[in-house]
Every structure is written in structure tokens, then in C-alpha cells.
Design a protein around this motif. Structure first.
Motif, PDB file in Angstrom:
ATOM      1  N   UNK A   1      15.598  71.498  48.837  1.00 10.08           N
ATOM      2  CA  UNK A   1      14.470  70.257  48.823  1.00 10.08           C
ATOM      3  C   UNK A   1      14.007  70.168  50.137  1.00 10.08           C
ATOM      4  N   UNK A   2      13.039  70.495  49.898  1.00 11.09           N
ATOM      5  CA  UNK A   2      12.336  69.844  51.376  1.00 11.09           C
ATOM      6  C   UNK A   2      10.848  69.194  51.814  1.00 11.09           C
ATOM      7  N   UNK A   3      10.918  68.355  52.562  1.00 12.03           N
ATOM      8  CA  UNK A   3      10.043  67.248  52.070  1.00 12.03           C
ATOM      9  C   UNK A   3       9.775  66.844  54.437  1.00 12.03           C
ATOM     10  N   UNK A   4       8.569  66.529  54.058  1.00 14.18           N
ATOM     11  CA  UNK A   4       8.262  66.005  55.217  1.00 14.18           C
ATOM     12  C   UNK A   4       7.024  64.666  55.726  1.00 14.18           C
ATOM     13  N   UNK A   5       7.300  64.548  57.279  1.00 12.20           N
ATOM     14  CA  UNK A   5       6.693  63.280  57.137  1.00 12.20           C
ATOM     15  C   UNK A   5       5.382  64.191  57.057  1.00 12.20           C
ATOM     16  N   UNK A   6       4.600  64.506  57.192  1.00 14.52           N
ATOM     17  CA  UNK A   6       3.314  65.866  57.133  1.00 14.52           C
ATOM     18  C   UNK A   6       2.808  65.169  55.749  1.00 14.52           C
ATOM     19  N   UNK A   7       4.082  65.887  54.753  1.00 15.66           N
ATOM     20  CA  UNK A   7       3.425  65.405  53.363  1.00 15.66           C
ATOM     21  C   UNK A   7       2.974  64.162  53.128  1.00 15.66           C
TER      22      UNK A   7
ATOM     23  N   UNK B   1      19.082  65.220  33.845  1.00 11.73           N
ATOM     24  CA  UNK B   1      19.435  67.311  32.598  1.00 11.73           C
ATOM     25  C   UNK B   1      19.389  67.951  32.856  1.00 11.73           C
ATOM     26  N   UNK B   2      20.893  69.066  34.282  1.00 14.00           N
ATOM     27  CA  UNK B   2      20.797  69.347  34.161  1.00 14.00           C
ATOM     28  C   UNK B   2      21.977  69.403  35.074  1.00 14.00           C
ATOM     29  N   UNK B   3      23.208  70.420  34.889  1.00 18.47           N
ATOM     30  CA  UNK B   3      24.131  70.672  36.193  1.00 18.47           C
ATOM     31  C   UNK B   3      23.743  71.698  37.572  1.00 18.47           C
ATOM     32  N   UNK B   4      22.751  71.358  38.405  1.00 18.65           N
ATOM     33  CA  UNK B   4      22.346  72.193  39.333  1.00 18.65           C
ATOM     34  C   UNK B   4      23.169  70.404  40.314  1.00 18.65           C
ATOM     35  N   UNK B   5      22.837  70.996  41.758  1.00 23.25           N
ATOM     36  CA  UNK B   5      22.997  70.221  42.979  1.00 23.25           C
ATOM     37  C   UNK B   5      22.065  70.116  43.347  1.00 23.25           C
ATOM     38  N   UNK B   6      21.508  69.624  44.068  1.00 26.52           N
ATOM     39  CA  UNK B   6      20.603  69.349  45.397  1.00 26.52           C
ATOM     40  C   UNK B   6      20.682  69.017  46.705  1.00 26.52           C
ATOM     41  N   UNK B   7      20.462  70.107  47.569  1.00 25.80           N
ATOM     42  CA  UNK B   7      20.330  70.435  48.887  1.00 25.80           C
ATOM     43  C   UNK B   7      18.949  70.170  49.475  1.00 25.80           C
TER      44      UNK B   7
ATOM     45  N   UNK C   1      19.816  58.118  51.182  1.00 24.59           N
ATOM     46  CA  UNK C   1      20.419  57.441  51.001  1.00 24.59           C
ATOM     47  C   UNK C   1      19.985  56.813  49.386  1.00 24.59           C
ATOM     48  N   UNK C   2      19.239  57.328  49.120  1.00 31.31           N
ATOM     49  CA  UNK C   2      19.155  56.559  47.756  1.00 31.31           C
ATOM     50  C   UNK C   2      20.218  57.458  46.185  1.00 31.31           C
ATOM     51  N   UNK C   3      20.970  58.260  46.403  1.00 30.47           N
ATOM     52  CA  UNK C   3      21.305  59.268  45.751  1.00 30.47           C
ATOM     53  C   UNK C   3      23.322  59.298  46.727  1.00 30.47           C
ATOM     54  N   UNK C   4      23.222  58.293  47.874  1.00 29.67           N
ATOM     55  CA  UNK C   4      24.862  58.917  48.570  1.00 29.67           C
ATOM     56  C   UNK C   4      25.492  58.626  47.474  1.00 29.67           C
TER      57      UNK C   4
ATOM     58  N   UNK D   1      26.467  65.418  43.946  1.00 28.32           N
ATOM     59  CA  UNK D   1      26.138  66.753  43.655  1.00 28.32           C
ATOM     60  C   UNK D   1      24.562  66.814  44.698  1.00 28.32           C
ATOM     61  N   UNK D   2      24.666  65.299  45.303  1.00 26.84           N
ATOM     62  CA  UNK D   2      23.179  65.921  46.016  1.00 26.84           C
ATOM     63  C   UNK D   2      23.636  65.660  47.511  1.00 26.84           C
TER      64      UNK D   2
END
Length: 395
Positions: free
Chosen positions: A212-218, A242-248, A269-272, A276-277
Motif C-alpha cells: 500500500x502506498x498513499x501520499x499527501x498529494x492524494x 477477511x484474508x490471510x495476507x499481510x500489509x506493507x 499507528x492505527x494498526x500498531x 501483519x501490518x
């Protein structure tokens, strides 16, 4: 050493998209000596690999705002003479001195997407042409509406060559009356960026991680400024439940003025407490691409982060805000629907999750589409270098 050509309008490698363009082009033009005129030499020395830097003469632009008396002098001169190009002559003085380049390549190809940058682009193009330097606009994306402006059309016609990186821009330039001999369409050079896995974390869930990538510009482009973060939080919750995937969480621009890490840390910080995050550190563009290449899916706002994913066959959902996202998806898949979610439309947090679920449901189809398209892209991307070589033979 004598340089064969100059790259300008390079904002610095703290934006790893800018870095990726320089890195890829320098490798394609390995036998050429290139003057890189940059906003930050320190960033380029830090991030660009040594094997790339050896083909470059890196020199920093003059920052007029940092020199009060020079700024005042040029301001008075501009007011008295009406010489609007004077600031650009000073800023780009490595290209306006005794050794003027015969060919200057504007490599900030999507800069015309940002209204605040258009005037400097036009003035620098005019100034360089006036001194006898041929100019090229490379890897560009331009909103079709912008080409209705007569001043922009005049500016476009000053370029010896315009290389559009996607077909929407190419068609718009053609429709606007830019002569065919001035136009080319080649994929963004960054599609050819090497992938380096040396920074891949040892415990990375390869093939089962959502990047996952998110920017201030978005956030800036969203009508509801809170929507991008709210939507991403909802998506991460869905992935975890709902899945067994990790998040980067993967940054791609680390400038103080526009640092992806700030908004990504807000997500982290919401998932500290969730193992898996994970937050990915800043690395060179090639290393970030090596991490993205090991993701199963990618959801991103920065164009070159999504190019890193596309080019390594990772099914990708783009949080887009301009023609560049739509155009690249159109060329890869024949449509942008389902592949690009315009950030301006984000309102309901479920929108992003629903778009991601569609991508999951069509994972195999998307992977095969990329597997068919990317090898052709990697052949076409060489057209950027071939076009520049052809122009060098004419100067």
C-alpha cells in the motif's frame, strides 16, 4: 568531460519516481555522457547507484530564493525589462553558460499536470530555444483540456520532440494539431528500472502481501480530505479480517514538503499492535521496486510506485488523480475502469474495499494481462533512448 545532452526539470531523487526515470534513462543511454541538472544534488548522490552516477555529471540548479540580494536584483531586472525568462536563466545556469547543451531533455514528464509548475516549464523551454538549444519533453502526461490554451500549444510547438508516455496524451497532442513528426509515444522509462531485492525484509510474506502506498498529494486532490485515509483504514481492516495476507506500507516520495511516510505512519499507528501490518523504510528506487515485486497485490497513489508494481506483474489498483493514471491503465488493459479509482470520487470508505475485492476476484485475469503486456512494454520503452539518439545525430 563534454556532455552529449542535458536532463533538466529533475526534482531530485527523494522522489523515487524522478530517481527511477534518471536511473532507467542513464542505463539505456549508457554510452552517452549526460549533464543532470537537479533540484538536489545531495539526493541524487545518496540514492542513484554508482554504476548510474558514472554516466552523469550531476550539478545543482541555482536556488534564487536562498540568495536575498540575487533574488532582489533579478526581481528588479524583471520588473524593469519585462524579461520573464531571467529567473530561469539563473536557475538553469549550468545550461546557459559557455557550454550550452545542444539537446536538453525535460524529464519531469508529468509536470504539466501541476498548474503551479506550468509557467516555469514554458519559460525554461522558451529560454533554451532562444539560446539555440533543442528541447525534448520526455515521458509526459498532459490533461487534454490544457491543450486548449493557445499559450500551451505555442509552448508544445517549441519542443523538437514530445514523447508521450500514454495514448490519451498522445491522442490529445495529435488532436490539438502538434505535427506528427514532433510526436512519439513510448512507455515511461521507469518500466525498465531494475528490481533489487537486497532490502527485502527477511520475514516478508512474499507472494502474500498487499503493498500500500498513499501520499499527501492524494489527500490534496480529494474533495473530502479525510477520505483517502479513511478508505485505506477500511481496506486494511478488510484484508486483516477477511484474508490471510499481510500489509506493507511502502513510501515512494520522502521529501519534507511531500513525505509519504507521514500519511503512511498515520495508517500504521492505527494498526500498531497488528503484526501483519508493517512499515517499510525508505530505500533506493530499485530496492523499493524489489519489495513491491514480492507483493501479491498493490494499491498505490504515486504513479511510479504503481509502475514498479505493473512492471513486475503485480495486480495493481491505482488511486489516481490525473490523466497519467488513466492513460497508463488504458494502454495496459484496454480500459481504466476497475484499475483506477479517481481520488476525487472517494466519499464512502467502502469504495476502495469494493474496488480491491474486484481485483482479488480477477487476480488471475489481471496477472495474465500484465504477463502479456509488460514484455512488449519493455521493448517499446527503448524508444525513449532511440529517439534521443536520433536527435543527437541531427544536432
Amino acid at each position: 568531460m563534454t556532455n552529449d545532452l542535458a536532463f533538466y526539470m529533475h526534482a531530485g531523487s527523494g522522489n523515487h519516481g524522478c530517481e527511477a526515470i534518471v536511473d532507467s534513462l542513464a542505463r539505456m543511454l549508457r554510452n552517452k555522457k549526460i549533464l543532470l541538472v537537479t533540484n538536489s544534488a545531495a539526493e541524487d548522490e545518496k540514492y542513484l547507484p554508482e554504476e548510474v552516477r558514472e554516466h552523469l555529471t550531476i550539478t545543482e540548479e541555482q536556488h534564487i530564493s536562498e540568495h536575498f540580494f540575487t533574488h532582489a536584483l533579478y526581481y528588479v531586472r524583471r520588473r524593469l525589462t519585462g524579461d520573464r525568462e531571467s529567473f530561469l536563466r539563473y536557475r538553469l545556469s549550468p545550461m546557459t553558460g559557455t557550454e550550452k547543451p545542444s539537446l536538453a531533455v525535460s524529464i519531469g514528464g508529468d509536470n504539466y499536470c501541476y498548474p503551479s509548475m506550468v509557467e516555469d516549464l514554458m519559460l525554461s523551454n522558451s529560454m533554451l530555444n532562444r539560446q539555440g538549444t533543442k528541447t525534448v519533453l520526455l515521458g509526459c502526461s498532459i490533461e487534454p483540456e490544457l491543450l486548449k490554451n493557445p499559450g500551451i500549444l505555442e509552448d508544445m510547438n517549441r519542443y523538437a520532440k514530445i514523447i508521450a508516455r500514454e495514448s490519451i496524451t498522445y491522442a490529445a497532442l495529435e488532436k490539438a494539431g502538434i505535427p506528427a513528426e514532433k510526436l512519439a509515444c513510448c512507455p515511461d522509462p521507469a518500466f525498465a528500472l531494475p528490481s533489487d531485492e537486497s532490502a527485502l525484509p527477511e520475514d516478508f510474506a512474499c507472494g502474500n502481501t498487499v503493498g500500500i502506498n498513499l501520499s499527501p498529494m492524494a489527500k490534496d486532490y480529494a474533495e473530502d480530505k479525510t477520505a483517502p485515509v479513511r478508505c485505506m483504514k477500511e481496506l486494511i481492516e478488510y484484508i486483516l479480517c477477511e484474508t490471510n495476507m499481510d500489509v506493507a506500507l511502502i513510501p515512494h516520495v520522502v521529501w519534507e514538503r511531500s513525505d509519504d511516510r507521514k500519511v503512511l505512519r498515520e495508517l500504521y499507528e492505527s494498526f500498531a499492535d497488528e503484526p501483519r501490518v508493517r512499515m517499510i523504510d525508505d530505500h533506493r528506487a530499485e530496492q523499493q521496486k524489489g519489495i513491491i515485486a514480492n507483493c501479491r497485490f498493490f494499491v498505490g497513489a504515486r504513479t511510479h510506485a504503481t509502475i514498479a508494481a505493473y512492471s513486475t506483474l503485480v495486480p495493481t489498483l491505482v488511486i489516481g488523480y490525473s490523466v497519467k493514471a488513466r492513460g497508463i491503465a488504458q494502454d495496459l488493459f484496454g480500459q481504466s475502469e476497475h484499475y483506477v479509482l479517481p481520488v476525487q470520487t472517494l466519499q464512502n470508505p467502502r469504495q476502495l474495499t469494493e474496488a480491491f475485492r474486484w481485483m482479488m476476484d480477477h487476480e488471475e485475469q489481471i496477472h495474465y494481462a500484465l504477463a502479456g503486456a509488460i514484455p512488449l512494454y519493455l521493448k517499446k520503452v527503448q524508444g525513449n533512448a532511440e529517439t534521443l539518439r536520433g536527435l543527437l545525430q541531427q544536432v
